[in-house]
Design an enzyme around this catalytic site. Structure first.
Site, PDB file in Angstrom:
ATOM      1  N   HIS A 146      13.659  13.383  14.216  1.00 17.33           N
ATOM      2  CA  HIS A 146      12.719  12.256  14.283  1.00 17.33           C
ATOM      3  C   HIS A 146      11.583  12.501  15.273  1.00 17.33           C
ATOM      4  O   HIS A 146      10.629  11.720  15.308  1.00 17.33           O
ATOM      5  CB  HIS A 146      13.440  10.978  14.706  1.00 17.33           C
ATOM      6  CG  HIS A 146      14.389  10.424  13.694  1.00 17.33           C
ATOM      7  ND1 HIS A 146      14.040  10.247  12.376  1.00 17.33           N
ATOM      8  CD2 HIS A 146      15.676  10.015  13.805  1.00 17.33           C
ATOM      9  CE1 HIS A 146      15.086   9.745  11.718  1.00 17.33           C
ATOM     10  NE2 HIS A 146      16.086   9.606  12.561  1.00 17.33           N
ATOM     11  N   ASP A 183      20.450  14.257   6.682  1.00 18.98           N
ATOM     12  CA  ASP A 183      20.711  13.119   7.554  1.00 18.98           C
ATOM     13  C   ASP A 183      20.327  11.848   6.798  1.00 18.98           C
ATOM     14  O   ASP A 183      19.373  11.846   6.015  1.00 18.98           O
ATOM     15  CB  ASP A 183      19.880  13.258   8.823  1.00 18.98           C
ATOM     16  CG  ASP A 183      20.183  12.206   9.868  1.00 18.98           C
ATOM     17  OD1 ASP A 183      20.843  12.527  10.865  1.00 18.98           O
ATOM     18  OD2 ASP A 183      19.732  11.055   9.700  1.00 18.98           O
ATOM     19  N   HIS A 185      18.855   9.286   7.679  1.00 18.91           N
ATOM     20  CA  HIS A 185      17.552   8.760   8.063  1.00 18.91           C
ATOM     21  C   HIS A 185      16.460   9.781   7.747  1.00 18.91           C
ATOM     22  O   HIS A 185      16.696  10.982   7.797  1.00 18.91           O
ATOM     23  CB  HIS A 185      17.546   8.422   9.553  1.00 18.91           C
ATOM     24  CG  HIS A 185      18.669   7.523   9.962  1.00 18.91           C
ATOM     25  ND1 HIS A 185      19.733   7.959  10.723  1.00 18.91           N
ATOM     26  CD2 HIS A 185      18.904   6.222   9.672  1.00 18.91           C
ATOM     27  CE1 HIS A 185      20.578   6.947  10.897  1.00 18.91           C
ATOM     28  NE2 HIS A 185      20.110   5.893  10.275  1.00 18.91           N
ATOM     29  N   ASP A 271      25.651  11.009   9.015  1.00 21.85           N
ATOM     30  CA  ASP A 271      25.571   9.558   9.054  1.00 21.85           C
ATOM     31  C   ASP A 271      25.417   8.918   7.682  1.00 21.85           C
ATOM     32  O   ASP A 271      25.306   7.690   7.582  1.00 21.85           O
ATOM     33  CB  ASP A 271      24.455   9.096   9.996  1.00 21.85           C
ATOM     34  CG  ASP A 271      23.210   9.954   9.931  1.00 21.85           C
ATOM     35  OD1 ASP A 271      23.104  10.795   9.022  1.00 21.85           O
ATOM     36  OD2 ASP A 271      22.344   9.796  10.805  1.00 21.85           O
TER      37      ASP A 271
END
Length: 371
Positions: A146, A183, A185, A271
């Site tokens: 990120h 991931d 996200h 996740d």
């Protein structure tokens, strides 16, 4: 015990010492936000430490080439991050810590922990490209996908994978890299760093509108020279095992084949797992194992098996270790198994055939978009 491939495993106890400060889940403690009994951010050391504990306990570690690595150097970091940002980060780190982005608090020594995390990724990529190991896994913490060049967010303080890629470019080890980010996200940091370039293909599979809520649209394909070299695959909540494998087979693998990379790097978050507190997907240990097998097959065909996985998210202390064990067993070809204690439960919760048909139609739409 046996292993058919030389798999490097890069980790360091000091990465587990990174501290996220006084948070409750993703909210600063204070006012009506009561501290949690577990303490701190979901991005805690325990998921990573328990993964290392599990591979030690089963003996899988003996089928891996386990090593530590030196931190990424200032020059390594400066290829991705502006000097002003790095200096501010280092100053805060030396004086007790703080926060310089969004949901990225850190304590004393946070700069050194982040540089070490990036160093694990850098050395894993270097060793695979130099043929020292066949493939590799970097147990990096804090995570990195990120992090923008000058703005950390989402627990990510430095862009680990981008730093590793730029170091490999600088050393003349490669000129064509593909990043597959599964991931849950969106990998907005990696995307932003390479958005206008055609030497790095960035692919992100993520739960739609999870985090960040304003990035990750399928229509975002890159700009300038990078037009067409960014692929976002936003998946509906609850998609489950079959949807992930379908998306990999029909969207990710063809893109890799067309790009013809020298090496494939996976931003490996766990996740998307069925009981992760920060997602609403239904992936299982078998999902991550099977996706690893898919990418390994592609790497064998496209780039002599050169594959690196760099640890990102995953916040279930119970389940992340089993997901990671399954991935490492697949990467190494070891016969040492850690049976998933929740396999039967999660199999029963997978989407119905009716929903799977809807999900398949969703992938159809993305296939047309990416042509």
């Amino acid at each position: 015990m046996s292993a058919s491939r030389k798999t490097g495993f890069y980790w360091d106890e000091r990465c587990f010492w990174h501290s996220g400060g006084n948070y409750a889940f993703t909210l600063p403690v204070g006012g009506l936000v009561q501290p949690l009994a577990s303490g701190g951010l979901p991005e805690s050391p325990e998921t990573k430490r328990r993964l290392k504990n599990l591979i030690d306990t089963t003996g899988l570690i003996r089928d891996l080439r386990s090593t530590i690595a030196e931190p990424a150097t200032w020059d390594d970091l400066a290829r991705v991050h502006p000097g002003a940002f790095l200096r501010k980060f280092k100053e805060l780190s030396d004086t007790g810590g703080g926060e310089i982005g969004l949901r990225t608090p850190f304590g004393q020594g946070g700069f050194e922990h982040a540089a070490l995390s990036a160093g694990l990724a850098k050395v894993a990529v270097r060793d695979v490209l130099k043929g020292r190991v066949d493939n590799a896994y970097a147990l990096s913490r804090p995570p990195g996908h990120h992090c923008l060049p000058d703005f950390p967010n989402g627990f990510c303080l430095l862009a680990n994978i981008a730093i590793a890629i730029e170091a490999a470019f600088a050393d003349g080890l490669t000129d064509r890299v593909a990043v597959v980010d599964w991931d849950v996200h969106h990998g907005n940091g990696t995307e932003a760093i390479f958005y206008d370039r055609d030497d790095v293909l960035t692919i992100s599979l993520h739960q739609e509108r999870n985090y960040p809520v304003d990035t990750g649209d399928a229509e975002d394909r890159g700009v300038g020279a990078g037009d067409g070299f960014n692929i976002n695959i936003p998946l509906p909540p609850g998609g489950g095992h079959a949807l992930y494998l379908d998306a990999m087979e029909r969207l990710v693998l063809p893109a890799l084949a067309q790009f013809q990379p020298d090496i494939i790097i996976i931003a490996c978050g766990f996740d998307a797992a069925a009981i992760d507190p920060l997602s609403r997907m239904l992936a299982t240990t078998e999902t991550f194992r099977a996706m690893t097998e898919q990418v390994m097959d592609a790497a064998d065909e496209l780039c002599d098996g050169r594959l690196v996985q760099v640890h990102e998210g995953g916040y279930s202390e119970v389940y992340v270790p089993f997901c990671g064990h399954a991935v490492l067993q697949q990467m190494s070809g070891s016969d040492i198994n850690a049976p998933d204690p929740l396999a039967e439960t999660f199999a029963l919760r997978q989407p119905s055939e009716r929903l799977q048909r809807m999900h398949s139609a969703f992938i159809d739409d993305l296939e047309h978009l990416f042509r």
